[in-house]
Design a protein around this motif. Structure first.
Motif, PDB file in Angstrom:
ATOM      1  N   TYR A   1    -116.079  45.492 -59.719  1.00  0.00           N
ATOM      2  CA  TYR A   1    -117.115  44.475 -59.771  1.00  0.00           C
ATOM      3  C   TYR A   1    -118.471  45.162 -59.688  1.00  0.00           C
ATOM      4  CZ  TYR A   1    -119.693  40.195 -59.035  1.00  0.00           C
ATOM      5  OH  TYR A   1    -120.565  39.148 -59.190  1.00  0.00           O
ATOM      6  N   ALA A   2    -119.340  44.862 -60.626  1.00  0.00           N
ATOM      7  CA  ALA A   2    -120.710  45.402 -60.633  1.00  0.00           C
ATOM      8  C   ALA A   2    -120.740  46.912 -60.413  1.00  0.00           C
ATOM      9  CB  ALA A   2    -121.568  44.675 -59.594  1.00  0.00           C
ATOM     10  N   GLY A   3    -119.832  47.620 -61.090  1.00  0.00           N
ATOM     11  CA  GLY A   3    -119.855  49.075 -61.065  1.00  0.00           C
ATOM     12  C   GLY A   3    -119.111  49.729 -59.911  1.00  0.00           C
ATOM     13  N   GLN A   4    -118.526  48.913 -59.042  1.00  0.00           N
ATOM     14  CA  GLN A   4    -117.809  49.469 -57.887  1.00  0.00           C
ATOM     15  C   GLN A   4    -116.350  49.038 -57.886  1.00  0.00           C
ATOM     16  OE1 GLN A   4    -120.132  47.609 -54.763  1.00  0.00           O
ATOM     17  NE2 GLN A   4    -121.230  49.524 -54.371  1.00  0.00           N
ATOM     18  N   VAL A   5    -115.515  49.869 -57.245  1.00  0.00           N
ATOM     19  CA  VAL A   5    -114.150  49.435 -56.969  1.00  0.00           C
ATOM     20  C   VAL A   5    -114.224  48.479 -55.788  1.00  0.00           C
ATOM     21  CG1 VAL A   5    -111.869  50.154 -56.166  1.00  0.00           C
ATOM     22  CG2 VAL A   5    -113.127  51.587 -57.795  1.00  0.00           C
ATOM     23  N   ILE A   6    -113.683  47.255 -55.940  1.00  0.00           N
ATOM     24  CA  ILE A   6    -113.734  46.347 -54.794  1.00  0.00           C
ATOM     25  C   ILE A   6    -112.334  46.152 -54.179  1.00  0.00           C
ATOM     26  CG2 ILE A   6    -115.868  45.163 -55.449  1.00  0.00           C
ATOM     27  CD1 ILE A   6    -112.759  43.265 -55.879  1.00  0.00           C
ATOM     28  N   GLU A   7    -111.308  46.513 -54.944  1.00  0.00           N
ATOM     29  CA  GLU A   7    -109.970  46.506 -54.349  1.00  0.00           C
ATOM     30  C   GLU A   7    -109.071  47.407 -55.179  1.00  0.00           C
ATOM     31  OE1 GLU A   7    -108.433  42.651 -53.399  1.00  0.00           O
ATOM     32  OE2 GLU A   7    -106.619  43.458 -52.467  1.00  0.00           O
ATOM     33  N   ARG A   8    -108.140  48.071 -54.494  1.00  0.00           N
ATOM     34  CA  ARG A   8    -107.255  48.997 -55.180  1.00  0.00           C
ATOM     35  C   ARG A   8    -105.921  48.989 -54.459  1.00  0.00           C
ATOM     36  NH1 ARG A   8    -109.428  54.634 -54.428  1.00  0.00           N
ATOM     37  NH2 ARG A   8    -108.248  54.491 -52.512  1.00  0.00           N
ATOM     38  N   GLY A   9    -104.821  48.953 -55.203  1.00  0.00           N
ATOM     39  CA  GLY A   9    -103.519  48.967 -54.553  1.00  0.00           C
ATOM     40  C   GLY A   9    -102.379  48.744 -55.515  1.00  0.00           C
ATOM     41  N   PRO A  10    -101.147  48.751 -55.009  1.00  0.00           N
ATOM     42  CA  PRO A  10     -99.981  48.476 -55.848  1.00  0.00           C
ATOM     43  C   PRO A  10    -100.044  47.051 -56.394  1.00  0.00           C
ATOM     44  CG  PRO A  10     -99.322  49.382 -53.710  1.00  0.00           C
ATOM     45  CD  PRO A  10    -100.772  49.049 -53.616  1.00  0.00           C
ATOM     46  N   VAL A  11     -99.532  46.846 -57.603  1.00  0.00           N
ATOM     47  CA  VAL A  11     -99.696  45.566 -58.292  1.00  0.00           C
ATOM     48  C   VAL A  11     -99.139  44.397 -57.476  1.00  0.00           C
ATOM     49  CG1 VAL A  11     -97.594  45.799 -59.721  1.00  0.00           C
ATOM     50  CG2 VAL A  11     -99.494  44.391 -60.529  1.00  0.00           C
ATOM     51  N   VAL A  12     -97.978  44.582 -56.863  1.00  0.00           N
ATOM     52  CA  VAL A  12     -97.374  43.470 -56.116  1.00  0.00           C
ATOM     53  C   VAL A  12     -98.247  43.099 -54.914  1.00  0.00           C
ATOM     54  CG1 VAL A  12     -95.367  42.718 -54.790  1.00  0.00           C
ATOM     55  CG2 VAL A  12     -95.041  43.981 -56.915  1.00  0.00           C
ATOM     56  N   GLU A  13     -98.763  44.125 -54.217  1.00  0.00           N
ATOM     57  CA  GLU A  13     -99.654  43.862 -53.079  1.00  0.00           C
ATOM     58  C   GLU A  13    -100.851  43.000 -53.491  1.00  0.00           C
ATOM     59  OE1 GLU A  13     -99.964  44.440 -49.820  1.00  0.00           O
ATOM     60  OE2 GLU A  13     -97.904  45.172 -49.701  1.00  0.00           O
ATOM     61  N   LEU A  14    -101.491  43.394 -54.596  1.00  0.00           N
ATOM     62  CA  LEU A  14    -102.698  42.679 -55.006  1.00  0.00           C
ATOM     63  C   LEU A  14    -102.406  41.247 -55.433  1.00  0.00           C
ATOM     64  CD1 LEU A  14    -104.126  45.531 -55.052  1.00  0.00           C
ATOM     65  CD2 LEU A  14    -105.579  44.478 -56.783  1.00  0.00           C
ATOM     66  N   PHE A  15    -101.266  41.046 -56.083  1.00  0.00           N
ATOM     67  CA  PHE A  15    -100.957  39.701 -56.557  1.00  0.00           C
ATOM     68  C   PHE A  15    -100.428  38.812 -55.446  1.00  0.00           C
ATOM     69  CE2 PHE A  15    -101.388  39.175 -61.172  1.00  0.00           C
ATOM     70  CZ  PHE A  15    -101.849  40.431 -61.496  1.00  0.00           C
TER      71      PHE A  15
ATOM     72  N   PHE B   1    -120.919  41.098 -54.372  1.00  0.00           N
ATOM     73  CA  PHE B   1    -120.266  39.847 -54.764  1.00  0.00           C
ATOM     74  C   PHE B   1    -120.778  38.672 -53.935  1.00  0.00           C
ATOM     75  CE2 PHE B   1    -116.424  36.988 -54.653  1.00  0.00           C
ATOM     76  CZ  PHE B   1    -116.472  36.620 -55.990  1.00  0.00           C
ATOM     77  N   ASN B   2    -121.581  38.921 -52.919  1.00  0.00           N
ATOM     78  CA  ASN B   2    -121.874  37.860 -51.937  1.00  0.00           C
ATOM     79  C   ASN B   2    -122.466  36.564 -52.513  1.00  0.00           C
ATOM     80  OD1 ASN B   2    -124.773  37.345 -51.026  1.00  0.00           O
ATOM     81  ND2 ASN B   2    -124.767  39.581 -51.041  1.00  0.00           N
ATOM     82  N   PRO B   3    -123.335  36.611 -53.567  1.00  0.00           N
ATOM     83  CA  PRO B   3    -123.862  35.325 -54.045  1.00  0.00           C
ATOM     84  C   PRO B   3    -122.785  34.415 -54.655  1.00  0.00           C
ATOM     85  CG  PRO B   3    -125.181  37.174 -54.857  1.00  0.00           C
ATOM     86  CD  PRO B   3    -123.942  37.749 -54.266  1.00  0.00           C
ATOM     87  N   ARG B   4    -121.652  35.002 -55.068  1.00  0.00           N
ATOM     88  CA  ARG B   4    -120.607  34.191 -55.693  1.00  0.00           C
ATOM     89  C   ARG B   4    -119.454  33.924 -54.731  1.00  0.00           C
ATOM     90  NH1 ARG B   4    -119.053  37.029 -61.256  1.00  0.00           N
ATOM     91  NH2 ARG B   4    -118.155  34.992 -61.694  1.00  0.00           N
ATOM     92  N   CYS B   5    -119.561  34.410 -53.528  1.00  0.00           N
ATOM     93  CA  CYS B   5    -118.424  34.388 -52.617  1.00  0.00           C
ATOM     94  C   CYS B   5    -118.476  33.169 -51.705  1.00  0.00           C
ATOM     95  CB  CYS B   5    -118.410  35.660 -51.781  1.00  0.00           C
ATOM     96  SG  CYS B   5    -116.976  35.785 -50.700  1.00  0.00           S
ATOM     97  N   ALA B   6    -117.354  32.468 -51.606  1.00  0.00           N
ATOM     98  CA  ALA B   6    -117.289  31.272 -50.764  1.00  0.00           C
ATOM     99  C   ALA B   6    -117.232  31.638 -49.285  1.00  0.00           C
ATOM    100  CB  ALA B   6    -116.060  30.441 -51.140  1.00  0.00           C
ATOM    101  N   PHE B   7    -116.954  32.917 -48.984  1.00  0.00           N
ATOM    102  CA  PHE B   7    -116.742  33.314 -47.595  1.00  0.00           C
ATOM    103  C   PHE B   7    -117.885  34.171 -47.045  1.00  0.00           C
ATOM    104  CE2 PHE B   7    -112.719  32.996 -49.877  1.00  0.00           C
ATOM    105  CZ  PHE B   7    -112.090  31.998 -49.158  1.00  0.00           C
ATOM    106  N   ALA B   8    -118.970  34.303 -47.833  1.00  0.00           N
ATOM    107  CA  ALA B   8    -120.040  35.225 -47.438  1.00  0.00           C
ATOM    108  C   ALA B   8    -120.745  34.748 -46.173  1.00  0.00           C
ATOM    109  CB  ALA B   8    -121.035  35.383 -48.586  1.00  0.00           C
ATOM    110  N   THR B   9    -121.033  35.695 -45.282  1.00  0.00           N
ATOM    111  CA  THR B   9    -121.794  35.411 -44.064  1.00  0.00           C
ATOM    112  C   THR B   9    -123.027  36.322 -44.054  1.00  0.00           C
ATOM    113  OG1 THR B   9    -120.633  37.083 -42.812  1.00  0.00           O
ATOM    114  CG2 THR B   9    -119.683  34.879 -42.784  1.00  0.00           C
TER     115      THR B   9
END
Lengths: 334, 321
Positions: free
Chosen positions: A234-248, A292-300
């Motif tokens: 997202y926006a030039g950064q890795v925001i999550e990385r992992g095995p496919v099953v974990e992510l899904f 991602f914060n402006p689009r995030c429903a959980f941003a504090t």
């Protein structure tokens, strides 16, 4: 920060890769601090919306981003590519690294037959004589499932359908039995049925040749079908990385969860199509704090105050979200 | 508009000509297609590339003429219309295209793009308040009036294209692959936008797509087209719950499953489906050359659409499958 465990040394190992592009308004960083690795016979998916930096990252590996400044390390079978001279890179491209792009029609020269263009790759990179190259070209076209391969080799690109031309593109990409195949949205321009065929072909070739595959896509459905590991950008950064099953099964980042929810399922799950509100920030105008914060429903407030680092959270997963442990983003039906 | 009804549409294009340019051979692109769209309804037209989806759109808009068949709006044929009468029809039927990068004039600002249809159809005073309201309807701020297309993202361009189509308050919008070039999350935003426009204005829609997965999110009815013939049609819920035609099933099976634990079944199917370069068979069912269930009868007779449940299916073996 460790990559997913692979028994053999990885085919591709990228460490803290950064890509800076020149622009009239001053250089900007299209990708930063990207790290991942892919083992032989494994597929890593690079996911995100347009502008996430996924294609730039993928194309920086064979150094196909003109005028870009590339930082960090790119190792192919242990050999450092960043810093190699252009002559050495040319022999690696098309040889150790094969490439398949979204729009096959732009990848073929309309003034040469499909066979000539594949044969040229073989002559150039493998030193085959003209006759041997054309025999091998027909074999390659047959391998990728093109009927009447001998006759088709001497046809012009415009006489091929989109799906057939993509097969020919794949034939060219695997001509030199690459160690790494980079597929950048290879099925986005194709019908769903043809897409299924092309994906099946790529997986079949990978199984027989043992190459590592870097698969760039914005479609989580396709990622689920072909990938072993996933890197979400997202926006030039890795925001999550992992095995496919974990992510899904258990997405840790709200953006990953949003991408998963925006996939239309068949049969429909009755929840309606989810849209992540807003859009990717324009490069160079990133919000402060988490991008991602402006689009995030959980941003504090914490999310808006300081940049967020990518951190390991166990199960081979790394995530760039300060609230990852507090959020429960898993979907019942995923 | 109460309904748009097309009956027995046929469209052929010449594939070879003789020495003075008269057509010698023809390729039938649309073969005896019936289509009905009621006011306020969304009908999805699905099929692969080459199935004739876009040709049907062009026929309905009278961008090209039919070789046979009638197109009626509220019972009145639009086939032979020209001049002012045809312009009046075009005011009622608008189109949005797939590629928002080529469908907007790069030399025109958003203001000029939105004002043009109002001017062409002489629809009253054109001021920034009215144009700004059009932008608000598609979720963009009025400040976008001064933007040029190259300053906009793909999703924003597609919103402008939709605003332009909605500007003259049409009764039917033909959407030709309008979300195919967009990211998944932008795609969801555009679909939500079209749905809210329909709820607000009651506009009917023909939604053309090769992506079956999005159909339940936008359409009430679905028409499945293969090589110029309708092979199945019916309410979306029924067709998705119980697809009857083998082609419909193949299309549904080809949709990627967003679950890595699902066994990745579409690979097996993929190998049994043959190449995309299908040639229209000279006789019988159009799908038979790719059909796993084809029998002698399928090569001899063209199956007609017969009622089945709440929809219609064209398959000889429908009762056995």
């Amino acid at each position: 920060m460790s990559a997913p465990p692979v028994l053999e040394p990885p085919v591709l190992e990228i460490t803290r890769l950064g890509v800076t592009l020149p622009a009239p308004t001053g250089a900007f960083r299209a990708a930063e601090d990207i790290s991942f690795s892919i083992g032989a016979g494994r597929t890593l998916g690079l996911v995100g919306e347009s502008g996430a930096g996924k294609s730039i990252t993928a194309m920086a590996i064979p150094r196909l981003v003109p005028a870009a400044r590339i930082e960090g390390s790119i190792r192919l079978d242990g050999r450092e590519l960043n810093g190699l001279d252009e002559r050495a890179m040319m022999s690696i491209r098309g040889n150790a690294i094969g490439m398949v792009f979204q729009e096959p029609r732009q990848s073929f020269n309309p003034a040469f037959t499909v066979g000539e263009q594949i044969a040229e790759t073989l002559r150039k990179h493998r030193g085959l004589m003209r006759r041997d190259a054309s025999v091998h070209t027909v074999e390659l076209l047959r391998t990728v499932g093109i009927a009447r391969a001998e006759a088709r080799a001497s046809d012009w690109p415009h006489t091929f359908s989109g799906g057939m031309l993509q097969r020919a593109m794949i034939a060219m990409a695997i001509a030199c039995e690459p160690r790494l195949l980079i597929a950048d949205e290879p099925t986005t321009a194709l019908d769903v049925t043809v897409q299924a065929q092309v994906l099946a072909l790529l997986k079949r070739l990978q199984a027989s040749m043992g190459m590592a595959m870097l698969f760039v896509s914005h479609d989580m459905g396709i990622i689920a079908e072909v990938c072993d590991e996933v890197v979400v950008m997202y926006a030039g950064q890795v925001i999550e990385r992992g095995p496919v099953v974990e992510l899904f099964v258990r997405p840790r980042h709200p953006y990953t969860a949003g991408l998963l929810r925006s996939v239309a399922r068949v049969p429909p799950d009755g929840r309606g199509l989810f849209a992540i509100p807003g859009s990717m920030p324009v490069v160079g105008r990133h919000p402060s704090g988490c991008r991602f914060n402006p689009r995030c429903a959980f941003a504090t407030d914490v999310c808006r105050s300081a940049p967020v680092a990518l951190r390991d959270v166990g199960n081979d997963v790394a995530v760039r979200c300060v609230r990852a442990e507090q959020l429960s983003l898993a979907e019942s039906g995923a | 508009m109460k309904s748009l009804r097309a009956t027995g549409l046929v469209k052929r294009f010449p594939t070879a000509r003789d020495w003075i340019g008269r057509p010698r051979e023809w390729h039938t692109v649309i073969d005896d297609v019936d289509l009905e769209i009621a006011g306020g309804e969304t009908v999805a037209l699905v099929g692969e590339s080459g199935s004739g989806k876009s040709t049907i759109a062009r026929l309905l808009l009278r961008l090209i003429d039919t070789d046979r068949g009638v197109i009626e709006i509220d019972g009145e044929s639009i086939n032979g219309l020209h001049g002012a009468a045809l312009r009046a029809v075009r005011r009622r039927v608008q189109m949005v295209f797939q590629d928002p990068y080529s469908s907007l004039d790069p030399t025109r600002s958003v203001r000029e793009t939105l004002a043009e249809p109002l001017r062409v159809h002489r629809l009253g005073p054109i001021d920034d308040r009215r144009l700004g309201a059009l932008l608000m309807d598609v979720g963009l701020p009025a400040s976008f009036l001064d933007r040029m297309p190259q300053e906009l993202s793909g999703g924003q361009r597609q919103r402008i294209a939709i605003a332009r189509a909605l500007a003259i308050e049409p009764e039917l919008i033909v959407c030709d692959e309008v979300v195919s070039a967009l990211d998944v999350s932008t795609r969801a935003q555009i679909i939500a936008l079209l749905r809210s426009a329909q709820a607000r204005t009651g506009v009917a829609m023909l939604f053309i797509t090769h992506d079956l997965a999005i159909v339940p999110h936008i359409a009430h009815r679905v028409v499945v087209l293969y090589l110029g013939r309708v092979v199945e049609e019916g309410p979306v819920d029924a067709v998705f719950a119980q697809p009857a035609h083998p082609y419909t099933r193949a299309l549904l099976d080809a949709v990627p499953v967003p679950d890595p634990r699902a066994g990745r079944r579409s690979w097996q199917l993929a190998t049994s489906t043959t190449a995309a370069e299908s040639v229209r068979p000279a006789s019988g069912c159009v799908w038979r050359t790719r059909c796993a269930f084809a029998e002698a009868v399928c090569t001899q007779q063209i199956p007609t659409l017969v009622a089945r449940g709440t929809g219609r299916v064209a398959c000889h073996r429908i009762d056995e499958l």
